[in-house]
Design an enzyme around this catalytic site. Sequence first.
Site, PDB file in Angstrom:
ATOM      1  CG  ASP A   1      57.199  58.311  83.324  1.00  0.00           C
ATOM      2  OD1 ASP A   1      56.759  58.430  84.489  1.00  0.00           O
ATOM      3  OD2 ASP A   1      57.719  59.252  82.705  1.00  0.00           O
TER       4      ASP A   1
ATOM      5  CG  HIS B   1      48.449  64.076  84.625  1.00  0.00           C
ATOM      6  ND1 HIS B   1      48.843  64.632  85.829  1.00  0.00           N
ATOM      7  CD2 HIS B   1      49.586  63.763  83.960  1.00  0.00           C
ATOM      8  CE1 HIS B   1      50.168  64.658  85.879  1.00  0.00           C
ATOM      9  NE2 HIS B   1      50.652  64.122  84.777  1.00  0.00           N
TER      10      HIS B   1
HETATM   11  O1  DOR Z   1      55.642  63.005  82.043  1.00  0.00           O
HETATM   12  C1  DOR Z   1      55.968  62.864  83.218  1.00  0.00           C
HETATM   13  N1  DOR Z   1      55.059  62.803  84.187  1.00  0.00           N
HETATM   14  N2  DOR Z   1      57.263  62.824  83.507  1.00  0.00           N
HETATM   15  C2  DOR Z   1      57.703  62.830  84.796  1.00  0.00           C
HETATM   16  O2  DOR Z   1      58.889  62.783  84.990  1.00  0.00           O
HETATM   17  C3  DOR Z   1      56.742  62.938  85.895  1.00  0.00           C
HETATM   18  C4  DOR Z   1      55.425  62.440  85.505  1.00  0.00           C
HETATM   19  C5  DOR Z   1      54.302  62.778  86.463  1.00  0.00           C
HETATM   20  O3  DOR Z   1      54.491  62.659  87.671  1.00  0.00           O
HETATM   21  O4  DOR Z   1      53.217  63.119  85.997  1.00  0.00           O
HETATM   22 ZN    ZN Z   2      58.145  59.463  86.042  1.00  0.00          ZN
END
Ligand code: DOR
Ligand code: ZN
Length: 428
Positions: free
Chosen positions: A305, A309
Amino acid sequence: MTTLALNNVRPYGEDVKHLRIDVTEGRIAAIADEPFGPADADAVIDGGGNVLLPGLVDMHVHLREPGREDTETIATGSDAAAKGGFTAVFTMANTNPVIDQPFLAEAVWEKGQAYGKCDVYPVGSITQGLRGEQLTEIGLMARSGVRMFSDDGRCVNDPQLMRRAIEYAKAHDVVLAQHAEDHRLTAGAAAHEGEQAERLGLRGWPRVAEESIVARDAIMTRDYGGRYHLCHASTEGTVELLRFAKAQGINVTAEVTPHHLMLTDEKLATYDGVFRVNPPLREARDAEALKQALLDGTVDAVATDHAPHGSEDKCVEFENAKPGMLGLETSLAVVHRVFVEPGLADWRFVAKVMSERPAEIMRLEDQGRPIEVGEPANLVLVDTQSPWTARGAEMASKASNTPYEGIEFTARVVGTWLRGTQTFGLKD
Ligand code: DOR
Ligand code: ZN
């Protein structure tokens, strides 16, 4: 024809072997007990007695292209993947625009291939624009090569829509991956609902928001069939439900992230936004249940995952931080820390949960294969003798939001090969 000799490696951490790789064909041409010399190969690499595994496969990453190329691109994400030992990744559809049409999915695949460091498989969205209202053209996207569909980042809450999605996915024999979160139970939530959230004054995301969707989806899969996959399982109750579903012969598979295995909501004490993630970091008993579930096969695979960011979205008040953490460059080290170091599992297990099972679930014929003559040379070499410290600023990813900042690990990827071509590490 060009050949590469990869001498002095230990497949699955077992006996020392020497490999000759036919780079032109991208396959393992020979495995021998004696090292290959310069006369036998065009290039010779000393693997230093390190552990050799099949290239890792990640069923769940976010490479942010198109739309947020300031935080990650298919190229920088491929660099991070190769550095982490991955030879194939599935990148989620929650980009801008959303990957909800064949031409968008095709563009992702082609960009990954053109860059050439990792096979980047596009995930198509289940609903148009991730709005949870209208299904996408699952059939058309499946025909253009999309193997997995998911609204990840959002849950397909509407039961009628989910039923139809399961039926279409079954008809087209593709994987439907659910982000299980009843949004009506998580409105405004930033942390796992429990003592820690209470202490910190953060609104809680209860376990039932995940578990109620997992239960519903398992029963729908029982009745309407298809290949259902659960993204980022995060609770003890989810593990029990998966165990129940699998015991009934229901066709469900599940993944767990490295962070839900290694970290808990205790990390939130400093309100550092880097620890905000969705689903949230939970409690020790959840992490323990997830560990056992991965060991006994109730949970099939590890998926990162990987969610890059920028600091403008992370270095802010906890409630305003965007959820998500980097994972590609630390996942192997975390799995080694959690399972191999304490003696809970061996390297065969790591190959299973990080390469073989994900490749099987996604039906990738050239990934997760045994290290044998004739098999594709998708390989990763791991050094366990030179400790290293995770530093966001030193990562290949464009972002630096790692939750492992300053943590010392003992397993480090030192070489990655995709179809015989080196994508990261050691040079001859
Ligand atoms: O923590 C997360 N970030 N969970 C998600 O389901 C989406 C993801 C994101 O796209 O940043
Ligand atoms: Zn995700």
